[in-house]
Design a protein around this motif. Structure first.
Motif, PDB file in Angstrom:
ATOM      1  N   LYS A 169       0.892  -1.505  -0.045  1.00 58.86           N
ATOM      2  CA  LYS A 169      -0.003  -0.073  -0.058  1.00 58.86           C
ATOM      3  C   LYS A 169       1.213   1.004  -0.145  1.00 58.86           C
ATOM      4  O   LYS A 169       2.177   1.066   0.256  1.00 58.86           O
ATOM      5  N   GLY A 170       0.310   2.288  -0.326  1.00 59.29           N
ATOM      6  CA  GLY A 170       1.141   3.452  -0.254  1.00 59.29           C
ATOM      7  C   GLY A 170       1.312   4.218  -1.558  1.00 59.29           C
ATOM      8  O   GLY A 170       1.051   3.693  -2.630  1.00 59.29           O
TER       9      GLY A 170
ATOM     10  N   GLN B 155       4.022   4.188  -3.265  1.00 63.08           N
ATOM     11  CA  GLN B 155       4.583   3.451  -4.165  1.00 63.08           C
ATOM     12  C   GLN B 155       3.999   2.207  -4.949  1.00 63.08           C
ATOM     13  O   GLN B 155       4.573   1.231  -5.279  1.00 63.08           O
ATOM     14  N   PHE B 156       2.606   2.083  -4.438  1.00 58.38           N
ATOM     15  CA  PHE B 156       1.903   0.781  -4.853  1.00 58.38           C
ATOM     16  C   PHE B 156       2.158   0.502  -6.192  1.00 58.38           C
ATOM     17  O   PHE B 156       2.696  -0.731  -6.567  1.00 58.38           O
ATOM     18  N   PHE B 157       1.987   1.262  -7.183  1.00 57.15           N
ATOM     19  CA  PHE B 157       1.937   0.878  -8.882  1.00 57.15           C
ATOM     20  C   PHE B 157       3.348   0.400  -8.846  1.00 57.15           C
ATOM     21  O   PHE B 157       3.402  -0.451  -9.666  1.00 57.15           O
ATOM     22  N   THR B 158       4.512   1.180  -8.523  1.00 52.97           N
ATOM     23  CA  THR B 158       5.785   0.784  -8.764  1.00 52.97           C
ATOM     24  C   THR B 158       6.192  -0.648  -8.262  1.00 52.97           C
ATOM     25  O   THR B 158       6.569  -1.471  -8.792  1.00 52.97           O
ATOM     26  N   LEU B 159       5.774  -0.631  -6.877  1.00 50.84           N
ATOM     27  CA  LEU B 159       6.235  -1.956  -6.023  1.00 50.84           C
ATOM     28  C   LEU B 159       5.350  -3.221  -6.485  1.00 50.84           C
ATOM     29  O   LEU B 159       5.633  -4.443  -6.872  1.00 50.84           O
ATOM     30  N   HIS B 160       4.001  -3.140  -6.771  1.00 53.11           N
ATOM     31  CA  HIS B 160       3.227  -4.090  -7.322  1.00 53.11           C
ATOM     32  C   HIS B 160       3.382  -4.753  -8.607  1.00 53.11           C
ATOM     33  O   HIS B 160       3.560  -6.049  -8.476  1.00 53.11           O
ATOM     34  N   ALA B 161       3.876  -4.073  -9.464  1.00 53.67           N
ATOM     35  CA  ALA B 161       4.666  -4.423 -10.730  1.00 53.67           C
ATOM     36  C   ALA B 161       6.121  -5.212 -10.441  1.00 53.67           C
ATOM     37  O   ALA B 161       6.385  -6.205 -11.138  1.00 53.67           O
ATOM     38  N   LYS B 162       6.795  -4.639  -9.612  1.00 55.76           N
ATOM     39  CA  LYS B 162       7.984  -5.061  -9.268  1.00 55.76           C
ATOM     40  C   LYS B 162       7.783  -6.391  -8.725  1.00 55.76           C
ATOM     41  O   LYS B 162       8.643  -7.475  -8.868  1.00 55.76           O
TER      42      LYS B 162
ATOM     43  N   GLU C  84       8.171   0.027   2.406  1.00 62.23           N
ATOM     44  CA  GLU C  84       9.731   0.077   2.335  1.00 62.23           C
ATOM     45  C   GLU C  84      10.333  -1.312   3.078  1.00 62.23           C
ATOM     46  O   GLU C  84      11.407  -1.776   2.874  1.00 62.23           O
ATOM     47  N   GLU C  85       9.586  -1.863   4.194  1.00 59.27           N
ATOM     48  CA  GLU C  85      10.157  -2.909   4.865  1.00 59.27           C
ATOM     49  C   GLU C  85      10.183  -3.882   4.052  1.00 59.27           C
ATOM     50  O   GLU C  85      10.881  -4.829   4.166  1.00 59.27           O
TER      51      GLU C  85
END
Length: 149
Positions: free
Chosen positions: A31-32, A34-41, A90-91
């Motif tokens: 969540k947060g 950076q959702f779109f970046t991290l969801h895809a990564k 980030e965790e």
């Protein structure tokens, strides 16, 4: 066939199995901002984890061994732990960076064992995975604003 090498390869199979599940957890629950970046990564990384697990398991079979294929074994043999389910974005990234450290140590050990046994195909497979993980780790550290030196 080296029993010690097969054991280390199974450590990799188990570690990638745990990583696969952990990355799905992070993919679903991030969540947060950076959702779109991290969801895809995270999706990219769990797809790659699947490939690593399969390639190593098939190498074990080629060598006449038996790949670990039970979740209880994966959890006990892996060099990483499953997600707690409470991590913030980030965790999650920091946990993956740390997990990659442990996986890379196991990969190095596997490369040494394979090289000592004259099994250069296995050594090459593990080296290719190592290089991929190392690059992902560098990128994830950059995301965290960490210096890789």
């Amino acid at each position: 066939m080296s029993a010690e090498l097969i054991k280390e390869l199974n450590t990799q199979v188990s570690s990638w199995s745990v990583m696969y599940t952990k990355l799905h957890n992070y993919h679903w629950y991030v969540k947060g901002k950076q959702f779109f970046t991290l969801h895809a990564k995270f999706e990219e990384l769990y797809d790659e984890a699947t490939q690593h697990m399969d390639d190593i398991a098939e190498r074990i079979l080629t060598l006449g061994g038996k790949p670990t294929a039970k979740m209880t074994e994966h959890l006990s043999e892996a060099v990483i732990k499953e997600a707690s389910g409470n991590e913030k974005a980030e965790e999650m990234v920091a946990a993956i960076v740390s997990d990659f450290d442990e996986i890379m140590k196991s990969l190095k050990n596997g490369m040494k064992l394979a090289g000592d046994a004259g099994d250069f195909m296995t050594e090459d497979l593990l080296n290719a995975i190592y290089q991929s993980v190392e690059k992902h780790q560098w990128m994830l550290n950059a995301f965290l604003g960490e210096d890789n030196n």
